[in-house]
Design an enzyme around this catalytic site. Structure first.
Site, PDB file in Angstrom:
ATOM      1  N   HIS A  62       0.816  -1.216   0.000  1.00 24.67           N
ATOM      2  CA  HIS A  62       0.000   0.000   0.000  1.00 24.67           C
ATOM      3  C   HIS A  62       0.857   1.277   0.000  1.00 24.67           C
ATOM      4  CE1 HIS A  62      -3.404  -2.570   1.110  1.00 24.67           C
ATOM      5  NE2 HIS A  62      -2.677  -3.058   2.094  1.00 24.67           N
ATOM      6  N   ASP A  63       1.693   1.413   1.028  1.00 22.78           N
ATOM      7  CA  ASP A  63       2.319   2.715   1.278  1.00 22.78           C
ATOM      8  C   ASP A  63       3.295   3.183   0.197  1.00 22.78           C
ATOM      9  OD1 ASP A  63       0.809   3.063   3.542  1.00 22.78           O
ATOM     10  OD2 ASP A  63       2.322   2.265   4.904  1.00 22.78           O
TER      11      ASP A  63
END
Ligand code: BDR
Ligand code: CA
Length: 303
Positions: A232-233
């Site tokens: 995600h990040d």
């Protein structure tokens, strides 16, 4: 090279994002927030990453609670330390300060990005202290929310759900916002094949990534029955450093703070009618996953 401050709650994917950020951006500072684990753990993990990277980027700790009370954590996925399964090198790094909000307000130059990888508590507190701050930065790139499925609930993603009041304030702040939500980040996944490529690289960063992916993949096998893990990040970092890898659309987005079933949902106006609400967010819809993986692996020393 773009300049950025990274606000984060490491966290396995935050850690990989910090590595990507230091390869392709000038990271002015790192601020920490409670999220994947309590603040003391996310701050310890941010310092570990600076030591592993061999950089002097200052780390400031910030909010230990959400605006409305105790912060929830995601230790089932990331481990009780926030970085389960990784070897911790000895180092003597300490925080540069405990006023992350003060650092966020004072540090940036007008062309600096804020990249937010955890609950948005620090950013909301900065906006509360100085609503004009958002116009003194280039923009805010957020990993959070979704223009589709949730992960903590049917419709809410962890970073927004963990502090919806903070997120609502950031989304309504007038900032130039980019949202990398689950609808995007689920397209960008690590796999055991990726880990195998990293095993051939002889460096502390690659060794860290191998342990991190092995841990995450085992958790994914438990929770979703498949070992691949969404990264995600790093997507929110890549939105700044490699915007050509993403396709975005301007949309009206608000955060639900009161719904019984929908608290923490990012409500995205995706109507095709001309009566759409005014756009406030650049929503990322598609990522060139192969290109993003090449860039990420290059930061980890894979040639
Ligand atoms: C987000 O929640 C955290 O667990 C991850 O670090 C990421 O920022 C994904 O929902
Ligand atoms: Ca995170």
């Amino acid at each position: 090279m773009p300049r950025m401050i990274v606000d984060c709650d490491p966290g396995h994917d935050d850690a990989i994002a910090l590595i990507v950020a230091h390869e392709y951006a000038e990271v002015v500072g790192v601020t920490t927030v409670a999220g994947n684990a309590p603040l003391s753990a996310t701050t310890t993990n941010a310092l570990l990453m600076m030591a592993l990277l061999g950089v002097d980027t200052p780390v400031y700790s910030g909010a230990s609670e959400a605006l409305a009370g105790p912060a929830p954590h995601a230790q089932a996925v990331h481990g009780s330390s926030g970085l389960g399964g990784v070897t911790r090198m000895e180092h003597d790094r300490t925080v540069a300060g405990t006023d992350a909000v003060g650092f966020l307000l004072d540090a940036p130059r007008p062309d600096d990005w804020i990249v937010a990888l955890g609950p948005l508590t620090n950013l909301a507190l900065a906006i509360e202290r100085d609503p004009g701050w958002v116009r003194r930065v280039a923009g805010i790139s957020i990993m959070g929310g979704s223009a589709g499925v949730g992960n903590v609930t049917r419709v809410a993603e962890f970073n927004i759900w963990a502090d919806p009041e903070a997120a609502a304030r950031v989304f309504r702040s007038g900032a130039d916002l980019t949202m990398c939500g689950l609808n995007l980040t689920h397209q960008f996944r690590s796999s055991d094949a990726v880990t195998e490529r990293l095993r051939n690289v002889d460096s502390p960063l690659a060794a860290f990534a191998v342990e991190s992916f092995d841990y995450l993949h085992a958790r994914m096998a438990e929770f979703i029955g498949s070992r691949d893990a969404a990264l995600h990040d790093p997507c929110a970092v890549l939105a700044v450093t490699h915007p050509e890898l993403l396709e975005t659309e301007m949309r009206a987005v608000d955060v639900e703070t009161t719904g019984t079933l929908t608290r923490g949902m990012t409500v995205v106006d995706q109507r095709v009618t001309r009566r759409r609400d005014p756009n406030n967010v650049r929503v990322a819809y598609r990522i060139d996953a192969a290109g993003a993986m090449d860039v990420t692996l290059a930061a980890l020393g894979v040639s």
